[in-house]
Enzyme design. Structure first.
Site, PDB file in Angstrom:
ATOM      1  N   TYR A 137       0.850  -1.192   0.000  1.00  0.00           N
ATOM      2  CA  TYR A 137       0.000   0.000   0.000  1.00  0.00           C
ATOM      3  C   TYR A 137       0.892   1.251   0.000  1.00  0.00           C
ATOM      4  O   TYR A 137       0.604   2.227  -0.681  1.00  0.00           O
ATOM      5  CB  TYR A 137      -0.925   0.002   1.218  1.00  0.00           C
ATOM      6  N   ASN A 160     -12.613  -0.121  -5.093  1.00  0.00           N
ATOM      7  CA  ASN A 160     -12.349  -0.310  -6.519  1.00  0.00           C
ATOM      8  C   ASN A 160     -13.583  -0.912  -7.192  1.00  0.00           C
ATOM      9  O   ASN A 160     -13.973  -2.034  -6.866  1.00  0.00           O
ATOM     10  CB  ASN A 160     -11.144  -1.237  -6.689  1.00  0.00           C
ATOM     11  N   CYS A 168      -6.515  -4.740  -7.764  1.00  0.00           N
ATOM     12  CA  CYS A 168      -6.241  -4.352  -6.374  1.00  0.00           C
ATOM     13  C   CYS A 168      -5.835  -5.555  -5.526  1.00  0.00           C
ATOM     14  O   CYS A 168      -5.263  -5.378  -4.448  1.00  0.00           O
ATOM     15  CB  CYS A 168      -7.434  -3.616  -5.779  1.00  0.00           C
ATOM     16  N   HIS A 169      -6.086  -6.769  -6.023  1.00  0.00           N
ATOM     17  CA  HIS A 169      -5.654  -7.960  -5.274  1.00  0.00           C
ATOM     18  C   HIS A 169      -4.132  -8.061  -5.193  1.00  0.00           C
ATOM     19  O   HIS A 169      -3.609  -8.784  -4.359  1.00  0.00           O
ATOM     20  CB  HIS A 169      -6.241  -9.237  -5.902  1.00  0.00           C
ATOM     21  N   GLU A 195      -1.949 -16.168 -10.422  1.00  0.00           N
ATOM     22  CA  GLU A 195      -0.951 -15.388 -11.158  1.00  0.00           C
ATOM     23  C   GLU A 195       0.462 -15.893 -10.943  1.00  0.00           C
ATOM     24  O   GLU A 195       1.334 -15.648 -11.780  1.00  0.00           O
ATOM     25  CB  GLU A 195      -1.057 -13.906 -10.773  1.00  0.00           C
TER      26      GLU A 195
END
Length: 199
Positions: A137, A160, A168-169, A195
Site C-alpha cells: 500500500y 475499486n 487491487c488484489h 498469477e
C-alpha cells in the site's frame, strides 16, 4: 403467481431469447445505459456491468447483486438491463485470465465510479503493478504521488469498482500480509496463486 407460471410455462431458452430481444430493442432505441451479466470464475460468480464507454463494474456475489444494481441505477442511470451480448468481450477476457492465458486486460474501462485521488491510485494500479507481482500500500501511495496517503490507498483499493481487471488484489501489506479484499481474503489468495502459477 405460481398458478400463472404453471399455466404459461416458459423454458430457460425461450426466456434467454426474450431477454436478448429486449436488450437488442433497448440498445437500438438508445435506452440501454448499463448492461450486465454474470460469469463463472474460480472466485465465485461475478456480476459484470458496462456502459457504452466500457466496463464500469465487477462485483463479487458477496456484495449483494441487487444492491450493486441499485447503486448502478442511482449513480449512472436507471436504464439497467441484463444484456449479456454487450459483455461477451469482457467474459472472454476474464475466462482467458482465469485459465492463465491472459496477463492483462484490453477491454475499455468506464471510470465514472471513481474520482479524485482514488481514481489516480486505481490508474497507477492498472499500469504499475504487473501480473504475478505485488506491491505494498505504501509503494502504491508513493507511485500515486502522495507517500503518506497509505490509508487513502487502502480505501481506494477497498472501493475499486472494477476488481480483478484493475488488480487491487496485487496490493499487500508492507509486512507481507495479504491484507483485506472486497471479494474476501480467500478470493485474494486464489487470484495471487493463479498469477504465480500455483492455482
Amino acid at each position: 403467481m405460481t398458478e400463472l407460471a404453471a399455466a404459461f410455462p416458459v423454458d430457460a431458452a425461450e426466456l434467454d431469447r426474450l431477454r436478448a430481444r429486449l436488450a437488442g430493442a433497448a440498445a437500438g432505441a438508445g435506452v440501454l445505459d448499463v448492461a450486465y451479466r454474470t460469469v463463472d470464475s474460480p472466485v465465485g460468480e461475478l456480476l459484470v456491468a458496462a456502459t457504452e464507454r466500457g466496463l464500469v463494474r465487477v462485483a463479487f456475489a458477496g456484495e449483494g447483486w441487487d444492491a450493486v444494481l441499485q447503486a448502478l441505477a442511482a449513480r449512472i442511470s436507471p436504464r439497467v438491463l441484463e444484456a449479456p451480448a454487450r459483455l461477451d468481450g469482457v467474459a472472454r477476457e476474464l475466462a482467458e485470465y482465469f485459465e492463465g492465458r491472459r496477463h492483462g486486460f484490453d477491454v475499455a474501462l468506464d471510470w465514472q465510479l471513481s474520482a479524485g485521488f482514488r481514481r489516480t491510485v486505481l490508474a497507477h494500479l492498472a499500469t504499475d503493478v504487473g501480473y504475478g507481482s505485488t506491491a505494498s500500500y505504501a509503494a502504491l501511495a508513493a507511485a500515486a504521488g502522495n507517500p503518506r496517503a497509505v490509508r487513502a490507498v487502502g480505501t481506494a483499493c477497498a472501493t475499486n469498482p472494477i476488481p480483478i481487471v484493475v488488480p487491487c488484489h496485487r496490493i499487500v501489506r508492507s509486512d507481507g500480509g495479504i491484507g483485506n479484499y472486497l471479494g474476501g481474503p480467500a478470493a485474494k489468495a486464489t487470484l495471487l496463486a493463479l498469477e504465480r502459477g500455483q492455482a
